[in-house]
Design an enzyme around this catalytic site. Structure first.
Site, PDB file in Angstrom:
ATOM      1  N   SER A  64       0.716  -1.177  -0.003  1.00  9.74           N
ATOM      2  CA  SER A  64       0.000   0.076  -0.103  1.00  9.74           C
ATOM      3  C   SER A  64       0.921   1.338  -0.171  1.00  9.74           C
ATOM      4  O   SER A  64       1.878   1.358   0.683  1.00  9.74           O
ATOM      5  CB  SER A  64      -0.917  -0.099   1.126  1.00  9.74           C
ATOM      6  OG  SER A  64      -1.296   1.159   1.730  1.00  9.74           O
ATOM      7  N   GLY A  65       0.344   2.045  -0.833  1.00 10.40           N
ATOM      8  CA  GLY A  65       1.275   3.543  -0.765  1.00 10.40           C
ATOM      9  C   GLY A  65       0.918   4.333   0.396  1.00 10.40           C
ATOM     10  O   GLY A  65       1.692   4.632   1.068  1.00 10.40           O
ATOM     11  N   LEU A  66      -0.240   4.216   0.913  1.00 11.52           N
ATOM     12  CA  LEU A  66      -0.634   4.937   2.191  1.00 11.52           C
ATOM     13  C   LEU A  66       0.277   4.268   3.346  1.00 11.52           C
ATOM     14  O   LEU A  66       0.787   5.097   4.167  1.00 11.52           O
ATOM     15  CB  LEU A  66      -2.004   4.565   2.411  1.00 11.52           C
ATOM     16  CG  LEU A  66      -2.454   5.116   3.900  1.00 11.52           C
ATOM     17  CD1 LEU A  66      -2.232   6.417   4.060  1.00 11.52           C
ATOM     18  CD2 LEU A  66      -3.933   4.751   4.053  1.00 11.52           C
ATOM     19  N   ASP A  76       1.198  10.533   1.924  1.00 10.67           N
ATOM     20  CA  ASP A  76       0.716   9.549   0.906  1.00 10.67           C
ATOM     21  C   ASP A  76       0.616  10.544  -0.404  1.00 10.67           C
ATOM     22  O   ASP A  76      -0.378  10.629  -0.944  1.00 10.67           O
ATOM     23  CB  ASP A  76      -0.448   8.711   1.074  1.00 10.67           C
ATOM     24  CG  ASP A  76      -0.727   7.852   0.041  1.00 10.67           C
ATOM     25  OD1 ASP A  76       0.006   7.429  -0.746  1.00 10.67           O
ATOM     26  OD2 ASP A  76      -1.945   7.283  -0.019  1.00 10.67           O
ATOM     27  N   ASP A 103       1.227  -0.839  -5.219  1.00 17.84           N
ATOM     28  CA  ASP A 103       0.132   0.224  -5.330  1.00 17.84           C
ATOM     29  C   ASP A 103       1.203   1.231  -5.920  1.00 17.84           C
ATOM     30  O   ASP A 103       1.831   1.937  -5.211  1.00 17.84           O
ATOM     31  CB  ASP A 103      -0.221   0.672  -3.825  1.00 17.84           C
ATOM     32  CG  ASP A 103      -1.146   2.066  -3.988  1.00 17.84           C
ATOM     33  OD1 ASP A 103      -1.147   2.573  -4.968  1.00 17.84           O
ATOM     34  OD2 ASP A 103      -1.193   2.530  -2.969  1.00 17.84           O
ATOM     35  N   ASP A 105       0.661   3.873  -7.448  1.00 16.19           N
ATOM     36  CA  ASP A 105       0.096   5.526  -7.754  1.00 16.19           C
ATOM     37  C   ASP A 105      -0.213   5.796  -9.021  1.00 16.19           C
ATOM     38  O   ASP A 105      -0.552   5.172  -9.740  1.00 16.19           O
ATOM     39  CB  ASP A 105       1.065   6.466  -6.734  1.00 16.19           C
ATOM     40  CG  ASP A 105       1.070   6.410  -5.178  1.00 16.19           C
ATOM     41  OD1 ASP A 105       0.307   5.826  -4.852  1.00 16.19           O
ATOM     42  OD2 ASP A 105       1.935   6.691  -4.486  1.00 16.19           O
ATOM     43  N   GLU A 132      -3.144   4.090 -10.593  1.00 15.85           N
ATOM     44  CA  GLU A 132      -4.560   4.834 -10.845  1.00 15.85           C
ATOM     45  C   GLU A 132      -4.568   6.340 -11.875  1.00 15.85           C
ATOM     46  O   GLU A 132      -3.367   6.662 -12.097  1.00 15.85           O
ATOM     47  CB  GLU A 132      -4.895   5.471  -9.269  1.00 15.85           C
ATOM     48  CG  GLU A 132      -3.813   6.197  -8.680  1.00 15.85           C
ATOM     49  CD  GLU A 132      -3.817   6.446  -7.237  1.00 15.85           C
ATOM     50  OE1 GLU A 132      -3.576   5.331  -6.493  1.00 15.85           O
ATOM     51  OE2 GLU A 132      -4.299   7.511  -6.669  1.00 15.85           O
ATOM     52  N   LYS A 138      -0.059  12.367  -6.441  1.00 21.73           N
ATOM     53  CA  LYS A 138      -1.364  12.071  -6.202  1.00 21.73           C
ATOM     54  C   LYS A 138      -1.589  12.345  -4.614  1.00 21.73           C
ATOM     55  O   LYS A 138      -0.821  12.840  -4.058  1.00 21.73           O
ATOM     56  CB  LYS A 138      -1.679  10.665  -6.476  1.00 21.73           C
ATOM     57  CG  LYS A 138      -0.811   9.636  -5.862  1.00 21.73           C
ATOM     58  CD  LYS A 138      -0.816   9.311  -4.387  1.00 21.73           C
ATOM     59  CE  LYS A 138      -2.007   8.949  -3.814  1.00 21.73           C
ATOM     60  NZ  LYS A 138      -2.216   7.525  -3.783  1.00 21.73           N
ATOM     61  N   ASN A 140      -4.201  10.744  -1.462  1.00 22.97           N
ATOM     62  CA  ASN A 140      -5.118   9.777  -0.938  1.00 22.97           C
ATOM     63  C   ASN A 140      -6.507  10.105  -1.294  1.00 22.97           C
ATOM     64  O   ASN A 140      -6.892  11.086  -0.882  1.00 22.97           O
ATOM     65  CB  ASN A 140      -4.532   9.328   0.549  1.00 22.97           C
ATOM     66  CG  ASN A 140      -5.284   8.238   0.894  1.00 22.97           C
ATOM     67  OD1 ASN A 140      -6.465   8.076   1.123  1.00 22.97           O
ATOM     68  ND2 ASN A 140      -4.665   6.978   0.845  1.00 22.97           N
ATOM     69  N   SER A 141      -6.869   9.066  -1.547  1.00 20.93           N
ATOM     70  CA  SER A 141      -8.494   8.939  -2.290  1.00 20.93           C
ATOM     71  C   SER A 141      -9.494   9.388  -1.112  1.00 20.93           C
ATOM     72  O   SER A 141     -10.400   9.904  -1.264  1.00 20.93           O
ATOM     73  CB  SER A 141      -8.651   7.816  -2.747  1.00 20.93           C
ATOM     74  OG  SER A 141      -8.075   7.523  -3.819  1.00 20.93           O
ATOM     75  N   ARG A 177      -6.795   1.210 -11.853  1.00 22.84           N
ATOM     76  CA  ARG A 177      -7.222   1.892 -10.830  1.00 22.84           C
ATOM     77  C   ARG A 177      -8.363   3.015 -11.470  1.00 22.84           C
ATOM     78  O   ARG A 177      -7.308   3.961 -11.675  1.00 22.84           O
ATOM     79  CB  ARG A 177      -6.691   1.996  -9.725  1.00 22.84           C
ATOM     80  CG  ARG A 177      -7.409   2.690  -8.454  1.00 22.84           C
ATOM     81  CD  ARG A 177      -6.371   2.815  -7.351  1.00 22.84           C
ATOM     82  NE  ARG A 177      -6.910   3.812  -6.298  1.00 22.84           N
ATOM     83  CZ  ARG A 177      -6.340   3.886  -5.202  1.00 22.84           C
ATOM     84  NH1 ARG A 177      -5.268   3.045  -4.901  1.00 22.84           N
ATOM     85  NH2 ARG A 177      -6.430   5.004  -4.423  1.00 22.84           N
ATOM     86  N   HIS A 208     -12.549   2.246  -7.179  1.00 21.09           N
ATOM     87  CA  HIS A 208     -12.309   2.677  -5.960  1.00 21.09           C
ATOM     88  C   HIS A 208     -13.699   3.619  -5.639  1.00 21.09           C
ATOM     89  O   HIS A 208     -13.983   4.304  -6.510  1.00 21.09           O
ATOM     90  CB  HIS A 208     -11.097   3.413  -5.943  1.00 21.09           C
ATOM     91  CG  HIS A 208     -10.564   3.539  -4.360  1.00 21.09           C
ATOM     92  ND1 HIS A 208     -10.983   2.635  -3.532  1.00 21.09           N
ATOM     93  CD2 HIS A 208      -9.794   4.361  -3.926  1.00 21.09           C
ATOM     94  CE1 HIS A 208     -10.431   2.652  -2.381  1.00 21.09           C
ATOM     95  NE2 HIS A 208      -9.546   3.766  -2.594  1.00 21.09           N
TER      96      HIS A 208
END
Ligand code: SPV
Ligand code: MG
Length: 562
Positions: A64-66, A76, A103, A105, A132, A138, A140-141, A177, A208
């Site tokens: 996970s990028g986060l 992130d 991930d 990104d 994504e 980026k 975080n979503s 993504r 997502h």
């Protein structure tokens, strides 16, 4: 390298080798994507958490990028560079046998950066990358930043194509993504993008959503059907029963950040308690033992490897260093420390001795301390306390150390104030007699009859013939007449594993004897006593290259002892 060693050594190292096609991580991951049942992968953010995920039974890992950012302590938002992530991925990959999906990104740049990323991932045995359709850097979503700008569809399709063209292994997977639902562009845009990314070659679509209900992803899946595998991340809509995802024929669920989050809670609580309570009582039983950490690191495999690869003498031999004495002849130098801890060439005598032992492959070092014992504070040594150091001799210290030594093997005994070169130790270790001592045949060069020295008389002097014969000790004493002296004992005695019990019993008997010298006995007394009892002590002759540091002049001389 046996398969068994590899299998039990996941975290410590990896030997890259050709695997059967079905064992490849890329194939395993592709099979998960294409499996007709719902599959699960779990977040990990370093080698240890990756191993923990594998042990829990997961078939794949979400890098996970986060979480990778968080464990570095950064946001992130592409604050950690992609090569920093790559370093961590390598640890994760080495620690595990299950596939990892990065991930990735936005791919950290344009189509060209994407190509290089795929090449570097394959080199590290990473099975898949998810990219994504947002812009670099980026966000975080789940962060309500003002907007989540989306990538141009064609530009993103170019990136997917570049990734697919760059991969060398056919089964490496690229997951596209879609962030349209996060960015508020709606379902039609999400479907339009899914179609385009699928056509560009994506092996799966990740849809997502940041909604607390799964409605969005469920309606996406209904529309999309089974045109290709679909991956979801139910972090926000976690209350949805997993069977709902199964019924909708999703391909894969990512539990995206829960290992890091659980670690954060545990670390916060433990840190707070230790800080407040200033002791470890209340936490010790509720945290992983050090043994468990060793197990996760694969410590056992290293032990097995040592038994297989290290020379036998080195792996089993233990050392005892007698360092309880003050060394009164040193005056002020030993006012607050024992002789073994005076500094010579930027470190203590004892450090030099530890280094020499370590260089010879001996790592179990048992150091007897007495005078100013708190000053003897080197890491990685076993400390043995002789609190009666003022009223006892060397043999009493040795007796205490023999009780503390662990395991089986040969034992080398030396002094905390004697420096010697490694080759002298090697020569002593090589001899397989029960008792072996190192003797300096060039004793005349340093002879000074005012100085107390452990002179020896042997079965023959150090002549060329002595090279071919086994020379033995006949007597060790400061008072041997010059014509009968064959050398000076360097203070090193090796006792074989076979003779250890006998040796320990003799030492015990001497120090407990009511007759003098009893507790005051020294090492030469022991050597003479061994001979008196019929034991043979093998002599290894050498010339110079050791130093007994007894006086301030010796300290000066030791500064040039390289
Ligand atoms: C991540 O784990 O870094 C993800 C998933 O990208 S999410 O945080 O849900 O966006
Ligand atoms: Mg991410």
């Amino acid at each position: 390298m046996s398969e068994k060693l590899q299998a039990t050594n996941p975290l410590a190292f990896t030997v890259r080798h050709d695997r059967r096609a079905t064992d490849k991580k890329t194939v395993k991951f592709r099979n998960l994507l294409q499996s007709d049942q719902l599959e699960f992968i779990c977040e990990a953010h370093n080698g240890l958490s990756a191993k923990i995920c594998e042990e829990a039974g997961f078939k794949g890992i979400w890098a996970s990028g986060l979480c990778l950012s968080a464990q570095f302590g950064v946001r992130d938002s592409n604050e950690a560079s992609w090569t920093q992530l790559m370093e961590m991925l390598e640890f994760m990959s080495d620690a595990t046998s299950i596939p990892i999906m990065l991930d990735g990104d936005t791919g950290y740049g344009n189509f060209n950066n994407m190509r290089r990323l795929v090449t570097k991932l394959e080199q590290r045995d990473i099975a898949a990358v998810c990219i994504e359709d947002k812009l670099f850097p980026k966000t975080n979503s789940f962060i309500h930043s003002r907007e989540h700008p989306l990538a141009d569809i064609d530009e993103f399709c170019g990136k997917i194509k570049a990734a697919k063209d760059a991969q060398k292994c056919d089964s490496f997977s690229v997951v596209a993504r879609i962030e349209s639902l996060i960015a508020g562009w709606g379902m039609d845009e999400a479907l339009r993008r899914a179609e385009a990314y699928h056509a560009a070659g994506a092996d799966a679509i990740l849809i997502h959503s940041a909604k607390s209900k799964a409605d969005e992803v469920l309606s996406f899946k209904k529309e999309w059907g089974d045109r290709g595998p679909v991956v979801i991340v139910p972090t926000k809509y976690y209350s949805t029963p997993t069977d709902v995802f199964r019924e909708h024929r999703f391909s894969m669920v990512i539990w995206a950040n829960h290992i890091l989050r659980s670690a954060v809670s545990a670390m916060q609580s433990t840190a707070r308690r230790i800080q407040e309570e200033e002791c470890l009582h209340s936490i010790e039983d509720s945290i992983a033992s050090v043994g468990e950490v060793f197990r996760l690191q694969g410590a056992q495999e290293l032990q097995a490897a040592e038994a297989r690869y290290l020379p036998v003498s080195a792996q089993k031999t233990r050392a005892i260093v007698l360092a309880a004495a003050r060394g009164s002849d040193m005056g002020e130098l030993t006012a607050d420390r024992p002789k073994a801890m005076i500094t010579v060439r930027n470190k203590s005598l004892l450090s030099h001795i530890v280094d020499a032992y370590n260089a010879a492959g001996i790592s179990q070092l048992n150091v007897v301390r007495g005078y100013c014992k708190d000053a003897v504070d080197l890491p990685n040594i076993n400390l043995v306390d002789n609190d009666d150091y003022a009223d006892t001799g060397e043999l009493y210290s040795l007796h205490l150390a023999l009780n503390a030594v662990t395991g089986k093997g040969d034992t080398v005994i030396s002094y905390g104030d004697v420096l010697f070169r490694k080759y002298i130790l090697d020569a002593v270790l090589e001899a397989d007699d029960d008792f072996v001592i190192a003797v300096d045949a060039a004793w005349r060069e340093t002879a000074n009859r005012d100085r107390s020295a452990d002179y020896v008389a042997c079965s023959m002097p150090n002549t060329r013939n002595a090279f071919y014969r086994s020379v033995t000790l006949e007597k060790m004493d400061n008072d041997i007449e010059s014509p009968h002296i064959h050398g000076e004992w360097m203070g090193i005695l090796k006792v074989s594993e076979a003779a250890y019990e006998r040796f320990t019993a003799i030492v015990r008997e001497i120090v407990h004897s009511p007759q003098a010298p009893g507790r005051a006995a020294d090492m030469p007394h022991l050597c003479n006593e061994l001979i008196r009892r019929g034991h043979s002590i093998r002599v290894i002759y050498s010339t110079g290259n050791w130093l007994d540091v007894d006086t301030v002049e010796d300290v000066v001389a030791s500064s040039s002892f390289q």
